[in-house]
Design an enzyme around this catalytic site. Structure first.
Site, short mmCIF file in Angstrom:
data_model
loop_
_atom_site.label_atom_id
_atom_site.label_comp_id
_atom_site.label_asym_id
_atom_site.label_seq_id
_atom_site.Cartn_x
_atom_site.Cartn_y
_atom_site.Cartn_z
N LYS A 112 -0.26 2.08 -8.36
CA LYS A 112 0.22 2.77 -7.16
C LYS A 112 0.45 1.78 -6.02
CE LYS A 112 -2.19 7.03 -8.41
NZ LYS A 112 -0.96 7.78 -8.73
N CYS A 113 1.03 0.65 -6.34
CA CYS A 113 1.24 -0.43 -5.38
C CYS A 113 2.73 -0.62 -5.14
CB CYS A 113 0.61 -1.71 -5.91
SG CYS A 113 0.86 -3.17 -4.90
N GLY A 114 3.06 -1.16 -3.99
CA GLY A 114 4.46 -1.47 -3.72
C GLY A 114 5.03 -2.51 -4.66
N PHE A 115 4.15 -3.27 -5.31
CA PHE A 115 4.59 -4.30 -6.25
C PHE A 115 4.57 -3.83 -7.70
CE2 PHE A 115 2.86 -6.82 -2.66
CZ PHE A 115 4.01 -7.50 -2.30
N THR A 116 4.22 -2.55 -7.92
CA THR A 116 4.09 -2.04 -9.28
C THR A 116 5.38 -2.21 -10.09
OG1 THR A 116 2.40 -0.46 -8.59
CG2 THR A 116 3.49 -0.02 -10.69
#
Length: 231
Positions: A112-116
């Site tokens: 659930k990360c912006g970098f996922t």
């Protein structure tokens, strides 16, 4: 479902020497002497005859041992990789020694990360370079913004269904702090840097030494040149 590469059986030069070369050399050396053994036995004492027959064998064995040393050293698991973790998918043991001699890209991941979305790039690297010796290792962790809240089953299903991840991943663990897993503890010590956020990356050479680290902002595609140099 993700999978773990299994290395081919390790046949060292020592094994080959003792199982094939040594018996053949011994036969070629002494088969011409077989008709002479009765006469030799009558002229030489048993101890001297035994020495005559055994000494060349010992010399050949020593030579084989010397030849085997580099191959055995090459198959020695580096200290950094000498750790076992449960696989993300089924909790069966994953021994990182299986990746001895590989170039390893280590990444702490989160769902659930912006970098996922970097999962796509990581999987593309793995697909492109796997046959040349690259392994991508995913380490899910909930330590950065609590962005990996699920259990191992949920994380594995997310990676499979959303990004088609095939590279090896281990069960969720800490990658920094007091409860850091033992692999990351050594990784941090050897590299001199801790993960700063999700999708922080470490690159390990074939000799089991860390050669570089990359921030979360570094895209997987941007690592291709560094990986190429190590393959």
């Amino acid at each position: 479902m993700s999978h773990v590469c299994q290395p081919p059986p390790r046949h060292t030069s020592c094994q080959w020497c003792y199982s094939a070369a040594l018996p053949a050399l011994y036969y070629l050396t002494f088969s011409p002497m077989l008709p002479l053994l009765p006469r030799l036995h009558s002229r030489l004492s048993t101890s001297r005859l035994s020495t005559l027959l055994v000494s060349p064998l010992l010399a050949l064995a020593s030579l084989c041992a010397l030849l085997a040393t580099p191959a055995q050293a090459a198959n020695t698991c580096p200290a950094l990789l000498n750790h076992t973790f449960p696989k993300l998918q089924d909790n069966t043991p994953m021994n990182l020694c299986d990746y001895t001699g590989k170039v390893v890209l280590v990444v702490n991941v989160a769902s659930k990360c912006g970098f996922t979305k970097q999962y796509d790039g990581l999987e593309a690297l793995y697909a492109k370079y796997q046959k040349r010796g690259l392994v991508v290792l995913g380490f899910p962790s909930n330590q950065f913004g609590e962005q990996e809240p699920g259990n191992n089953t949920q994380i594995a299903e997310f990676c499979r269904s959303t990004y088609g991840v095939q590279f090896p991943m281990v069960g969720k663990s800490d990658v920094k702090g007091d409860n850091v897993n033992p692999f990351y503890r050594m990784l941090i010590k050897q590299s001199g840097t801790t993960p700063k956020w999700n999708f922080y990356k470490y690159l390990i050479a074939r000799n089991g030494k860390v050669v570089d680290s990359f921030s979360s902002l570094s895209s997987p595609e941007g690592l291709a040149d560094d990986i190429e140099k190590l393959l």
